[in-house]
Design a protein around this motif. Structure first.
Motif, PDB file in Angstrom:
ATOM      1  N   THR A 116     -34.182  18.522 -59.766  1.00 21.76           N
ATOM      2  CA  THR A 116     -35.112  17.886 -60.705  1.00 21.76           C
ATOM      3  C   THR A 116     -36.518  19.094 -60.814  1.00 21.76           C
ATOM      4  N   ASN A 117     -36.035  20.097 -60.224  1.00 17.52           N
ATOM      5  CA  ASN A 117     -36.995  21.209 -60.566  1.00 17.52           C
ATOM      6  C   ASN A 117     -36.842  21.985 -61.773  1.00 17.52           C
TER       7      ASN A 117
ATOM      8  N   ILE B  87     -37.345  20.349 -64.462  1.00 20.59           N
ATOM      9  CA  ILE B  87     -38.488  19.715 -65.314  1.00 20.59           C
ATOM     10  C   ILE B  87     -39.742  21.018 -65.303  1.00 20.59           C
ATOM     11  N   PRO B  88     -40.252  21.441 -64.267  1.00 25.13           N
ATOM     12  CA  PRO B  88     -41.310  22.458 -64.405  1.00 25.13           C
ATOM     13  C   PRO B  88     -40.742  23.847 -64.840  1.00 25.13           C
ATOM     14  N   LEU B  89     -39.434  24.036 -64.642  1.00 29.65           N
ATOM     15  CA  LEU B  89     -38.719  25.427 -64.941  1.00 29.65           C
ATOM     16  C   LEU B  89     -38.696  25.706 -66.413  1.00 29.65           C
ATOM     17  N   GLN B  90     -38.365  24.296 -67.189  1.00 34.21           N
ATOM     18  CA  GLN B  90     -38.061  24.323 -68.643  1.00 34.21           C
ATOM     19  C   GLN B  90     -39.350  24.814 -69.683  1.00 34.21           C
ATOM     20  N   PRO B  91     -40.414  24.206 -69.067  1.00 33.25           N
ATOM     21  CA  PRO B  91     -41.692  24.565 -70.033  1.00 33.25           C
ATOM     22  C   PRO B  91     -42.039  26.322 -69.394  1.00 33.25           C
ATOM     23  N   ALA B  92     -41.939  26.562 -68.399  1.00 31.09           N
ATOM     24  CA  ALA B  92     -42.051  27.830 -67.744  1.00 31.09           C
ATOM     25  C   ALA B  92     -41.160  28.733 -68.610  1.00 31.09           C
ATOM     26  N   THR B  93     -39.930  28.526 -68.669  1.00 34.17           N
ATOM     27  CA  THR B  93     -38.885  29.292 -69.483  1.00 34.17           C
ATOM     28  C   THR B  93     -39.335  29.298 -70.849  1.00 34.17           C
ATOM     29  N   ALA B  94     -39.687  28.119 -71.412  1.00 38.43           N
ATOM     30  CA  ALA B  94     -40.146  28.108 -72.945  1.00 38.43           C
ATOM     31  C   ALA B  94     -41.219  28.925 -73.016  1.00 38.43           C
ATOM     32  N   MET B  95     -42.253  29.135 -72.327  1.00 38.11           N
ATOM     33  CA  MET B  95     -43.399  29.832 -72.648  1.00 38.11           C
ATOM     34  C   MET B  95     -43.258  31.422 -72.489  1.00 38.11           C
ATOM     35  N   LYS B  96     -42.466  31.784 -71.597  1.00 32.36           N
ATOM     36  CA  LYS B  96     -41.936  33.049 -71.318  1.00 32.36           C
ATOM     37  C   LYS B  96     -41.220  33.796 -72.809  1.00 32.36           C
TER      38      LYS B  96
ATOM     39  N   PHE C  37     -35.672  17.289 -69.207  1.00 36.91           N
ATOM     40  CA  PHE C  37     -34.780  16.380 -68.615  1.00 36.91           C
ATOM     41  C   PHE C  37     -34.168  17.002 -67.450  1.00 36.91           C
ATOM     42  N   GLY C  38     -34.027  16.582 -66.096  1.00 35.29           N
ATOM     43  CA  GLY C  38     -33.602  17.279 -65.074  1.00 35.29           C
ATOM     44  C   GLY C  38     -32.758  16.152 -64.222  1.00 35.29           C
TER      45      GLY C  38
ATOM     46  N   ALA D 256     -30.865  15.114 -60.455  1.00 35.60           N
ATOM     47  CA  ALA D 256     -31.012  15.351 -59.098  1.00 35.60           C
ATOM     48  C   ALA D 256     -29.549  15.090 -58.599  1.00 35.60           C
ATOM     49  N   SER D 257     -29.602  15.353 -57.114  1.00 36.94           N
ATOM     50  CA  SER D 257     -28.105  14.606 -56.552  1.00 36.94           C
ATOM     51  C   SER D 257     -27.980  13.403 -56.665  1.00 36.94           C
ATOM     52  N   GLY D 258     -26.845  12.977 -56.617  1.00 37.57           N
ATOM     53  CA  GLY D 258     -26.220  11.640 -56.779  1.00 37.57           C
ATOM     54  C   GLY D 258     -26.653  11.074 -58.144  1.00 37.57           C
ATOM     55  N   ALA D 259     -26.963   9.950 -58.407  1.00 38.86           N
ATOM     56  CA  ALA D 259     -27.087   9.264 -59.663  1.00 38.86           C
ATOM     57  C   ALA D 259     -28.594   9.426 -59.995  1.00 38.86           C
ATOM     58  N   SER D 260     -29.565  10.346 -59.542  1.00 34.19           N
ATOM     59  CA  SER D 260     -30.665  10.457 -59.838  1.00 34.19           C
ATOM     60  C   SER D 260     -31.230  11.336 -61.418  1.00 34.19           C
ATOM     61  N   ALA D 261     -32.029  11.131 -61.877  1.00 37.07           N
ATOM     62  CA  ALA D 261     -32.574  11.963 -63.231  1.00 37.07           C
ATOM     63  C   ALA D 261     -33.910  11.846 -63.512  1.00 37.07           C
ATOM     64  N   GLY D 262     -34.467  12.683 -64.060  1.00 33.49           N
ATOM     65  CA  GLY D 262     -35.787  12.707 -64.441  1.00 33.49           C
ATOM     66  C   GLY D 262     -36.017  13.007 -66.032  1.00 33.49           C
TER      67      GLY D 262
END
Length: 63
Positions: free
Chosen positions: A23-24, A26-35, A48-49, A51-57
């Motif tokens: 789920t990291n 989610i913050p990585l996407q805007p940081a990468t997009a801004m750069k 969209f991110g 996580a392990s198992g059946a989790s998503a954000g």
């Protein structure tokens, strides 16, 4: 091909450069997009991110 009504060129994948960061994504996407000058004030952003198992954000926001 359009995925979910989106032009594929508008999708930013962080997986090739960073691997599975769970789920990291989610913050990585805007940081990468801004750069890379792909994110600007007022843009509507969907993130969209997995996580392990059946989790998503999912986050949709106006930047």
């Amino acid at each position: 091909m359009r995925l979910g009504g989106l032009d594929p060129s508008r999708i930013l994948s962080t997986f090739p450069a960073h691997g599975n960061v769970a789920t990291n994504t989610i913050p990585l996407q805007p940081a990468t997009a801004m750069k890379s000058d792909r994110l600007h004030p007022g843009d509507l952003v969907g993130m969209f991110g997995f996580a392990s198992g059946a989790s998503a954000g999912v986050v949709v926001c106006r930047w």
